[in-house]
Design a protein around this motif. Structure first.
Motif, PDB file in Angstrom:
ATOM      1  N   THR A  52      14.013  -2.254  97.416  1.00  0.00           N
ATOM      2  CA  THR A  52      12.657  -1.786  97.804  1.00  0.00           C
ATOM      3  C   THR A  52      12.797  -0.320  97.717  1.00  0.00           C
ATOM      4  N   PRO A  53      10.667  -0.211  97.549  1.00  0.00           N
ATOM      5  CA  PRO A  53      10.586   0.255  97.380  1.00  0.00           C
ATOM      6  C   PRO A  53      10.706   1.857  98.591  1.00  0.00           C
ATOM      7  N   GLU A  54      11.445   1.511  99.381  1.00  0.00           N
ATOM      8  CA  GLU A  54      11.364   2.992 100.413  1.00  0.00           C
ATOM      9  C   GLU A  54      11.937   3.559 100.083  1.00  0.00           C
ATOM     10  N   PRO A  55      11.536   4.792 100.889  1.00  0.00           N
ATOM     11  CA  PRO A  55      12.014   6.534 100.659  1.00  0.00           C
ATOM     12  C   PRO A  55      13.535   6.071 100.890  1.00  0.00           C
ATOM     13  N   ALA A  56      14.534   6.404 100.634  1.00  0.00           N
ATOM     14  CA  ALA A  56      16.388   6.813 101.205  1.00  0.00           C
ATOM     15  C   ALA A  56      16.502   7.270 102.276  1.00  0.00           C
ATOM     16  N   GLY A  57      14.999   8.518 101.837  1.00  0.00           N
ATOM     17  CA  GLY A  57      14.986   9.928 102.684  1.00  0.00           C
ATOM     18  C   GLY A  57      15.910  10.684 103.423  1.00  0.00           C
ATOM     19  N   ASP A  58      15.145  11.519 101.750  1.00  0.00           N
ATOM     20  CA  ASP A  58      15.863  12.774 101.197  1.00  0.00           C
ATOM     21  C   ASP A  58      15.251  14.214 101.800  1.00  0.00           C
ATOM     22  N   HIS A  95       1.157  -3.120 108.888  1.00  0.00           N
ATOM     23  CA  HIS A  95       2.551  -3.644 108.165  1.00  0.00           C
ATOM     24  C   HIS A  95       2.060  -4.525 107.953  1.00  0.00           C
ATOM     25  N   GLN A  96       1.374  -5.652 107.277  1.00  0.00           N
ATOM     26  CA  GLN A  96       1.612  -7.111 107.317  1.00  0.00           C
ATOM     27  C   GLN A  96       3.098  -7.130 106.467  1.00  0.00           C
ATOM     28  N   ALA A  97       4.092  -7.785 108.566  1.00  0.00           N
ATOM     29  CA  ALA A  97       5.219  -8.749 107.405  1.00  0.00           C
ATOM     30  C   ALA A  97       4.389 -10.086 107.745  1.00  0.00           C
ATOM     31  N   THR A  98       6.026 -10.623 108.507  1.00  0.00           N
ATOM     32  CA  THR A  98       5.994 -11.762 109.823  1.00  0.00           C
ATOM     33  C   THR A  98       4.447 -11.469 109.962  1.00  0.00           C
ATOM     34  N   HIS A  99       4.340 -10.403 110.939  1.00  0.00           N
ATOM     35  CA  HIS A  99       3.069 -10.621 111.298  1.00  0.00           C
ATOM     36  C   HIS A  99       2.441  -9.317 111.825  1.00  0.00           C
ATOM     37  N   LEU A 100       1.532  -9.013 112.099  1.00  0.00           N
ATOM     38  CA  LEU A 100       0.513  -7.964 111.522  1.00  0.00           C
ATOM     39  C   LEU A 100       0.492  -6.918 112.427  1.00  0.00           C
ATOM     40  N   HIS A 101       0.813  -5.847 111.881  1.00  0.00           N
ATOM     41  CA  HIS A 101       1.493  -4.710 113.619  1.00  0.00           C
ATOM     42  C   HIS A 101       1.198  -3.035 112.751  1.00  0.00           C
ATOM     43  N   PHE A 134       5.053   7.482 102.671  1.00  0.00           N
ATOM     44  CA  PHE A 134       5.044   5.574 101.843  1.00  0.00           C
ATOM     45  C   PHE A 134       3.746   4.594 101.657  1.00  0.00           C
ATOM     46  N   GLU A 135       3.455   4.145 100.688  1.00  0.00           N
ATOM     47  CA  GLU A 135       2.715   2.728 101.028  1.00  0.00           C
ATOM     48  C   GLU A 135       2.656   2.042  99.779  1.00  0.00           C
ATOM     49  N   GLY A 136       3.185   0.397  99.845  1.00  0.00           N
ATOM     50  CA  GLY A 136       4.027  -0.324  98.967  1.00  0.00           C
ATOM     51  C   GLY A 136       4.262  -1.837  99.345  1.00  0.00           C
ATOM     52  N   ILE A 137       4.731  -2.469  98.543  1.00  0.00           N
ATOM     53  CA  ILE A 137       5.355  -4.019  98.808  1.00  0.00           C
ATOM     54  C   ILE A 137       6.947  -4.156  99.238  1.00  0.00           C
ATOM     55  N   ILE A 138       6.940  -4.151 100.467  1.00  0.00           N
ATOM     56  CA  ILE A 138       8.767  -4.315 100.468  1.00  0.00           C
ATOM     57  C   ILE A 138       9.007  -5.733  99.761  1.00  0.00           C
ATOM     58  N   PRO A 139       9.325  -5.792  99.028  1.00  0.00           N
ATOM     59  CA  PRO A 139       9.872  -7.057  98.492  1.00  0.00           C
ATOM     60  C   PRO A 139      10.704  -8.214  99.603  1.00  0.00           C
ATOM     61  N   GLU A 140      10.028  -9.783  99.201  1.00  0.00           N
ATOM     62  CA  GLU A 140      11.084 -10.677 100.363  1.00  0.00           C
ATOM     63  C   GLU A 140      11.830 -10.498 100.223  1.00  0.00           C
ATOM     64  N   ASN A 195      14.065  -8.479 102.101  1.00  0.00           N
ATOM     65  CA  ASN A 195      14.472  -7.211 102.654  1.00  0.00           C
ATOM     66  C   ASN A 195      13.679  -7.297 104.036  1.00  0.00           C
ATOM     67  N   TYR A 196      14.459  -5.817 104.826  1.00  0.00           N
ATOM     68  CA  TYR A 196      13.866  -5.981 106.310  1.00  0.00           C
ATOM     69  C   TYR A 196      13.019  -5.618 106.255  1.00  0.00           C
ATOM     70  N   GLY A 197      11.789  -5.957 106.576  1.00  0.00           N
ATOM     71  CA  GLY A 197      10.077  -5.524 106.744  1.00  0.00           C
ATOM     72  C   GLY A 197       9.337  -6.143 105.848  1.00  0.00           C
ATOM     73  N   ALA A 198      10.016  -6.913 105.399  1.00  0.00           N
ATOM     74  CA  ALA A 198       9.048  -7.139 103.596  1.00  0.00           C
ATOM     75  C   ALA A 198       7.695  -7.582 104.358  1.00  0.00           C
ATOM     76  N   GLY A 199       6.643  -6.863 103.317  1.00  0.00           N
ATOM     77  CA  GLY A 199       5.308  -6.980 103.234  1.00  0.00           C
ATOM     78  C   GLY A 199       4.816  -6.166 102.614  1.00  0.00           C
ATOM     79  N   THR A 200       3.323  -6.008 103.053  1.00  0.00           N
ATOM     80  CA  THR A 200       2.832  -5.110 102.391  1.00  0.00           C
ATOM     81  C   THR A 200       2.538  -3.699 103.069  1.00  0.00           C
ATOM     82  N   VAL A 201       2.681  -2.596 102.866  1.00  0.00           N
ATOM     83  CA  VAL A 201       2.321  -1.452 104.071  1.00  0.00           C
ATOM     84  C   VAL A 201       1.382  -0.500 103.561  1.00  0.00           C
TER      85      VAL A 201
END
Length: 151
Positions: free
Chosen positions: A18-24, A40-46, A89-95, A97-103
């Motif tokens: 996932t392209p999400e930051p690890a939290g350094d 966050h366009q995941a399973t449902h937009l929120h 952070f902005e990006g696409i969390i790949p299918e 993965n937790y929270g998969a979708g566009t952020v």
């Protein structure tokens, strides 16, 4: 409020996938408190509403979005704390993965904290879209209500 920890955040993610930051980045400037709203366009937009507090981003999922008019109350479900570097952070969390979708960043800015207790957080947002006084009111469990307050 929970203890400050990114353990829950890190357990839910596979960082090589996932392209999400690890939290350094964990240093914040208490004189400049920031917020971000992710679309966050995941399973449902929120929308994910995040306030910089205690060296992390305190986070709530807001299914219908943060209200921009007074008297509108929206459900905000508390989620795990996110690292400070998630604020940009902005990006696409790949299918798969937790929270998969566009952020995408929907709004961001600074805020001024007015009140904070275990049941209530009152703050003033100065964002590109959201401005004014808001309150997060704890109802039960992980459920909160977010609302814009009248002046």
């Amino acid at each position: 409020m929970r203890l400050i920890s990114l353990d829950e955040y890190r357990k839910k993610r596979n960082f090589p996938a996932t392209p999400e930051p690890a939290g350094d980045q964990q240093i914040s400037d208490p004189a400049r408190l920031r917020f971000v709203v992710h679309r966050h366009q995941a399973t449902h937009l929120h929308y994910d509403f995040r306030l910089e507090m205690d060296g992390v981003l305190k986070s709530w999922a807001v299914p219908k979005g943060v209200p921009d008019e007074p008297k509108i109350k929206r459900l905000a479900v508390e989620t795990e704390d996110h690292p400070l570097d998630y604020i940009s952070f902005e990006g696409i969390i790949p299918e798969g993965n937790y929270g998969a979708g566009t952020v995408e960043i929907w709004d961001r800015g600074e805020y001024r904290l007015e009140e904070r207790s275990g049941k209530k957080i009152v703050f003033e947002l100065s964002g590109q879209r959201l401005t004014g006084r808001y309150a997060l009111i704890h109802t039960q469990g992980k459920n909160w209500i977010i609302m814009k307050m009248t002046v």
